[in-house]
Motif scaffolding. Structure first.
Motif, PDB file in Angstrom:
ATOM      1  N   PHE A  71       0.841  -1.206   0.000  1.00  0.00           N
ATOM      2  CA  PHE A  71       0.000   0.000   0.000  1.00  0.00           C
ATOM      3  C   PHE A  71       0.873   1.252   0.000  1.00  0.00           C
ATOM      4  O   PHE A  71       0.578   2.237  -0.684  1.00  0.00           O
ATOM      5  CB  PHE A  71      -0.941  -0.004   1.215  1.00  0.00           C
ATOM      6  CG  PHE A  71      -1.975  -1.089   1.165  1.00  0.00           C
ATOM      7  CD1 PHE A  71      -3.175  -0.889   0.485  1.00  0.00           C
ATOM      8  CD2 PHE A  71      -1.755  -2.311   1.776  1.00  0.00           C
ATOM      9  CE1 PHE A  71      -4.124  -1.891   0.430  1.00  0.00           C
ATOM     10  CE2 PHE A  71      -2.697  -3.315   1.727  1.00  0.00           C
ATOM     11  CZ  PHE A  71      -3.890  -3.112   1.055  1.00  0.00           C
TER      12      PHE A  71
ATOM     13  N   GLN B  49       1.462   4.420  -3.572  1.00  0.00           N
ATOM     14  CA  GLN B  49       1.099   5.837  -3.544  1.00  0.00           C
ATOM     15  C   GLN B  49       1.489   6.544  -4.847  1.00  0.00           C
ATOM     16  O   GLN B  49       2.444   6.157  -5.514  1.00  0.00           O
ATOM     17  CB  GLN B  49       1.790   6.521  -2.361  1.00  0.00           C
ATOM     18  CG  GLN B  49       1.342   5.978  -1.000  1.00  0.00           C
ATOM     19  CD  GLN B  49       2.056   6.657   0.146  1.00  0.00           C
ATOM     20  OE1 GLN B  49       1.584   7.659   0.672  1.00  0.00           O
ATOM     21  NE2 GLN B  49       3.189   6.119   0.547  1.00  0.00           N
TER      22      GLN B  49
ATOM     23  N   PHE C  56      -6.369   6.324   0.097  1.00  0.00           N
ATOM     24  CA  PHE C  56      -5.264   6.740  -0.763  1.00  0.00           C
ATOM     25  C   PHE C  56      -5.437   8.194  -1.178  1.00  0.00           C
ATOM     26  O   PHE C  56      -6.528   8.765  -1.111  1.00  0.00           O
ATOM     27  CB  PHE C  56      -5.177   5.842  -2.013  1.00  0.00           C
ATOM     28  CG  PHE C  56      -6.339   5.976  -2.956  1.00  0.00           C
ATOM     29  CD1 PHE C  56      -6.294   6.859  -4.036  1.00  0.00           C
ATOM     30  CD2 PHE C  56      -7.492   5.207  -2.785  1.00  0.00           C
ATOM     31  CE1 PHE C  56      -7.361   6.989  -4.911  1.00  0.00           C
ATOM     32  CE2 PHE C  56      -8.565   5.324  -3.658  1.00  0.00           C
ATOM     33  CZ  PHE C  56      -8.504   6.222  -4.729  1.00  0.00           C
TER      34      PHE C  56
ATOM     35  N   ASP D 153      -4.068  11.000  -4.418  1.00  0.00           N
ATOM     36  CA  ASP D 153      -3.431  11.083  -5.731  1.00  0.00           C
ATOM     37  C   ASP D 153      -3.457  12.540  -6.173  1.00  0.00           C
ATOM     38  O   ASP D 153      -4.402  12.993  -6.835  1.00  0.00           O
ATOM     39  CB  ASP D 153      -4.137  10.195  -6.752  1.00  0.00           C
ATOM     40  CG  ASP D 153      -3.308  10.054  -8.026  1.00  0.00           C
ATOM     41  OD1 ASP D 153      -2.337   9.284  -8.011  1.00  0.00           O
ATOM     42  OD2 ASP D 153      -3.612  10.743  -9.019  1.00  0.00           O
TER      43      ASP D 153
END
Length: 737
Positions: free
Chosen positions: A331, A335, A427, A429
Motif C-alpha cells: 500500500f 502511492q 489513498f 493522488d
C-alpha cells in the motif's frame, strides 16, 4: 557541535543530512574510501542524542541478508552537529575555516528540500560562502554529492544556491565573485542512488537495509574531480561522459521502478501486504517477466543500449524483490500511482508505438490495475480535506477465503489506513482529479467498456506530455478500458491476470540464452572452503595488506628463482623488507607475468590503485592500506570477489589462536558471519604429541585419550565448526596401534 579530539585538520568530508540512506550508504562509502566524516543534522538533535547515548564515535547499520541473518556494522565518524540551533549552526559555518583538508560535501536533501529558497539551501549557500572566504584560490575543486533520487539533483542544488536569499543579499560585486567561485571551484555532481532502507524494529535511529545493490550510488563526474579509486568502493559507479547518468536513470525508472509499480497495485488489491509475497505467488513473477520481455526491452532499440545491460538490471531487481526478509508494504509503494505511470511505464508504451510494436496485454493490465486501485468506492468522507483522501475497495478473490478476524485499520502512511478485515484502503493522488473521474465507474449503471475506455483515456491525458498518439494509442487505451471495466464490475485483479496466462513460456533466441546463462553464473556467490583467512577480531591471525600479499609463499618461491642471497639471509629480514625486495625484483625489474604476480595486480586494480601500479610506487600502496579499517576492508574484499563466506582453518593446538578465541569470549564478541569455522587436528595426524600435550596442559585437561576427547568437545562448543579437517602427507596411513 562535537568533533573527535578537536582534530579539525583530519576532516575531509562533511555531510549536511543524517537520513537513513546517507548513513547506510554514503557515509560508509566515504569512510571506506579513506575519509574522516562529520554528520550534520539539518533539523533537530535526534542523531546527536543517539551518538551521545552510545558513548561512541560510531553508529550502527543493520543489513538483512537473504537468509534472514542480520549483520550489524559500525561506521566511524569524527564529528556530528545540527543546523537546528544557533550555536551549532555557527560552529558548522566555521568548518571551512578550520578544515584545511575538506574535499567532499554529502547532501541529504529530499525532493521537497531541493526548492527555491528552501531553508537547507540557504544554509548550504552560507556554508559554501564560508568556504569561498576561507579559500579564495583552492588547489582542487570541492565535490558536492547529493544522496536523494532526483534527476539532475546537483544541477538543481547549484541553481537554487545561486538564487536563494542568502546569495542574493550579498553586495553585487561580492555576489558576482562568489557566483564565479561556485562555478569554478565547486562541482555539484548529479547522482542516482538506489538502496532500500528502513529502520530497526525497536530503534528508528538505526538504519536497516538490504544487501548492497550494484549501483547504490552513481556519480556524474564530467570534470574528472573524483579519483578513479572511488570505483574500488563497492556500489559506487562514476560516469564521466555526458548523458551516461541519464541512461542509468532510465534503466532504473523503466525496469526496476516500472516492475515495482506493475506488481504492487495488483498485490495490494489482492490483500498481499508485503512485496516479498511475490515469492509465494509465481503468477506475479511470471507477469513481470512477460512485461520485461514483451515491452521493456524496447528501450534497447530506443536508447541504443545492449540487451545484456538491460537484462542485468532486470535480474538484479527481481533478485532483490525475492528477498524473503525485506518486503515493503504494498500500500505504501502504491502511492501516487498516476504520476508513476507517467514516469515509469508510459515511456515504454510510447516507444513501442513509435517503433511499430504493439504494447502487450500485460503492460495494458499494469496500467488498468493502477487505475482500478485509484477508483474510489462508496461514501467518500474525506474529500473536503486540503489534500483529498479517497477510499477504495479491496478485491474478493474467486478462491474460497478464510474468515478474517476483524482488526483495527493499519496506518501505512501518515493519515492513510487500510483494513484487510473491513476490505478497504485509503489513498491520495495529487489534487484528486483522476480518482474523481474514475469514481463514475464505481457508480452502478455508469460502467461499460465504452465509458471505461473514455475515462481511462481522460485520466491518462492528465499525465504531462500525453497527447493522442493515433490509432495505436487508441487501441491501447481501449484495451486498458476493457480490463478496468471488468475489474470495477467485481472481477479480482489477480483472477483477471491469471486469465491472461502470464505463465505461458517465453521463447529465447540462442543469443538470449547465452546471456541468461552468463548472468546466472556471474550472479552466483562463491563459498571458499579450507582457507587460512581470519577476521580482524582474531588478532594477529588476520593477514592483510600489501606486505602480506607480497610475502605469500608462491611469490617468495618465485623470488628465489633468481635471488643471489640465501634463504637464511632473507629469513632474517622484517616482513616489510622482504616485501620491498619482492616488489623490486618481480614487479619493477621485470614484467609481472606469473599467475602469482598477476593475482597481486588484479587485487590492486580491483581496489582502484591503478595509478600506483602504473608508477610502481610501493610506498603509496602502503599508505593506502594504512588508511583502511581492517573490518571494513574485509567486507569490501568479500563484496568485490562475490564470496558469500569462507571457512577458516581453526587449530586449537596453536596457542596464539586459542588465546584469541578466549579473549573474544571474555569480551562477549562474535566473529563476522562472513567467516565460518572448521576444527583442524593436523597435530593428531602428524603425531605431534608434544604440541598435543602442551595444549591439554594449557586448557587443564587430563593427559590421556579421555582428556583429548574432552579437549576436542570443548573446542567444538567454543568455535562451533562446520566440519573436522586434517591435512596429511600423501603416504599417510592410519594405524590404530
Amino acid at each position: 557541535m562535537e568533533v573527535l579530539n578537536e582534530k579539525y585538520e583530519s576532516i575531509s568530508c562533511v555531510c549536511i543530512g543524517s537520513g537513513r540512506f546517507l548513513r547506510a550508504v554514503f557515509v560508509p562509502m566515504m569512510v571506506e574510501f579513506g575519509c574522516n566524516v562529520v554528520v550534520i543534522q539539518p533539523r533537530g538533535t535526534s542523531f546527536g542524542d543517539y551518538m551521545k547515548k552510545r558513548g561512541s564515535w560510531t553508529y550502527e547499520v543493520d543489513t538483512i541478508l537473504m537468509n534472514g541473518e542480520v549483520v550489524t556494522t559500525t561506521t566511524p565518524i569524527v564529528g556530528y552537529g545540527t543546523l537546528g540551533n544557533e550555536v551549532s549552526l555557527n560552529a558548522v559555518m566555521e568548518l571551512p575555516n578550520k578544515c584545511p583538508n575538506l574535499r567532499y560535501i554529502g547532501v541529504g536533501i529530499t525532493e521537497a528540500g531541493i526548492t527555491h529558497n528552501g531553508e537547507t539551501i540557504n544554509h548550504l549557500s552560507h556554508f559554501f560562502y564560508s568556504y569561498y572566504k576561507a579559500r579564495n584560490s583552492p588547489l582542487y575543486r570541492l565535490s558536492v554529492i547529493n544522496t536523494d533520487n532526483v534527476p539532475s539533483n546537483g544541477s538543481n542544488i547549484l541553481k537554487y544556491v545561486k538564487s536563494c536569499d542568502f546569495t542574493q543579499a550579498l553586495q553585487q560585486q561580492e555576489r558576482d565573485m562568489y557566483l564565479q567561485f561556485l562555478d569554478q571551484h565547486i562541482t555539484f555532481h548529479n547522482t542516482m542512488v538506489d538502496r532500500i532502507t528502513g529502520c530497526r524494529d525497536n530503534n528508528e535511529m538505526i538504519p536497516s537495509t538490504e544487501p548492497l545493490p550494484l549501483k547504490a550510488l552513481v556519480i556524474e563526474d564530467l570534470r574528472h574531480d573524483l579519483s578513479l579509486r572511488f570505483e574500488s568502493v563497492p556500489g559506487i559507479i562514476l560516469r564521466r561522459k555526458e548523458g551516461e547518468i541519464e541512461i542509468d536513470h532510465q534503466l532504473k525508472l523503466r525496469i526496476a521502478n516500472a516492475i515495482h509499480t506493475a506488481m504492487v497495485h495488483v498485490m495490494a488489491l489482492s490483500k498481499l501486504k508485503k512485496t516479498d509475497a511475490c515469492i509465494e505467488n509465481p503468477i506475479i513473477l511470471s507477469y513481470i517477466e512477460q512485461i520485461f520481455e514483451n515491452d521493456i526491452v524496447i528501450m534497447c532499440e530506443e536508447l541504443n543500449i545492449k540487451r545484456s545491460e538491460v537484462f542485468l538490471v532486470y535480474c538484479e531487481w527481481t533478485n532483490r524483490l525475492k528477498h524473503p526478509h525485506f518486503g515493503l508494504n504494498t500500500f505504501w509503494v502504491s502511492q501516487n500511482g498516476l504520476t508513476k505511470i507517467g514516469i515509469r511505464i508510459l515511456p515504454t508504451i510510447i516507444a513501442e508505438i513509435k517503433f511499430g510494436k504493439k504494447p502487450s496485454k500485460f503492460i495494458a493490465f499494469a496500467v488498468a490495475s493502477v487505475l482500478r486501485y485509484l477508483t474510489p468506492f462508496g461514501d467518500q468522507a474525506k474529500l473536503t480535506e486540503s489534500s483529498p483522501v479517497f477510499r477504495g475497495k479491496l478485491d474478493q478473490n474467486s478462491e474460497p477465503q478464510a474468515k478474517v478476524q476483524k482488526t483495527e485499520p493499519e496506518e501505512y502512511s501518515p493519515g492513510l489506513h487500510y483494513s484487510i478485515s473491513e476490505n478497504f484502503y485509503e489513498f491520495k493522488d495529487g489534487m484528486g482529479v483522476a480518482p474523481l473521474l474514475l469514481r463514475h465507474l464505481s457508480i452502478q449503471n455508469h460502467n461499460s467498456n465504452t465509458i471505461a475506455s473514455v475515462i481511462a483515456g481522460d485520466v491518462l491525458s492528465l499525465i504531462p506530455g500525453v497527447i493522442n498518439k493515433g490509432k495505436e494509442w487508441e487501441e491501447f487505451v481501449n484495451s486498458v478500458g476493457e480490463m478496468l471495466h471488468v475489474m470495477v464490475r467485481g472481477k479480482a485483479a489477480i483472477d483477471l491476470l491469471e486469465e491472461l496466462k502470464p505463465s505461458q513460456p517465453l521463447l529465447l533466441t540462442p543469443e538470449e540464452s547465452i546471456e541468461v546463462a552468463k548472468q546466472e553464473v556471474e550472479s552466483v556467490e562463491a563459498i571458499d572452503l579450507h582457507t587460512h583467512l581470519f577476521p580482524s577480531n582474531l588478532g594477529d591471525s588476520m593477514l592483510w595488506g600489501i606486505d602480506d600479499l607480497l610475502t605469500y609463499h608462491y611469490l617468495v618461491s618465485e623470488y628465489f628463482m633468481t635471488a643471489k642471497e640465501s634463504f637464511a639471509e632473507f629469513s632474517q629480514l622484517s616482513k616489510k623488507e622482504k616485501a620491498t625486495k619482492i616488489w623490486e625484483k618481480l614487479f619493477v625489474s621485470k614484467i609481472p607475468m606469473s599467475e602469482a604476480c598477476r593475482g597481486v595486480i588484479t587485487v590492486l586494480n580491483a581496489l582502484g590503485l591503478k595509478e600506483e601500479i602504473k608508477t610502481r610506487k610501493l610506498e603509496s600502496i602502503r599508505e593506502w592500506f594504512d588508511q583502511q579499517n581492517p573490518q571494513s576492508f574485509t567486507e569490501k574484499m568479500f563484496r568485490l570477489s562475490n564470496v558469500k563466506y569462507v571457512v577458516m582453518t581453526n587449530d586449537p593446538f596453536i596457542n596464539s589462536e586459542a588465546e584469541s578465541w578466549k579473549t573474544l569470549i571474555q569480551q562477549n564478541k562474535k566473529i563476522s558471519l562472513l567467516y565460518k569455522t572448521s576444527l583442524c587436528i593436523d597435530c593428531l595426524g602428524d603425531g605431534d604429541w608434544k604440541n598435543v600435550l602442551d595444549a591439554l596442559k594449557r586448557d587443564k585437561f587430563s593427559l590421556n585419550s579421555e582428556g583429548l576427547k574432552n579437549f576436542l568437545i570443548s573446542w567444538i562448543n567454543i568455535i562451533k565448526p562446520q566440519y573436522l579437517t586434517m591435512s596429511t602427507s600423501f603416504d599417510w596411513d592410519y594405524n590404530p596401534n
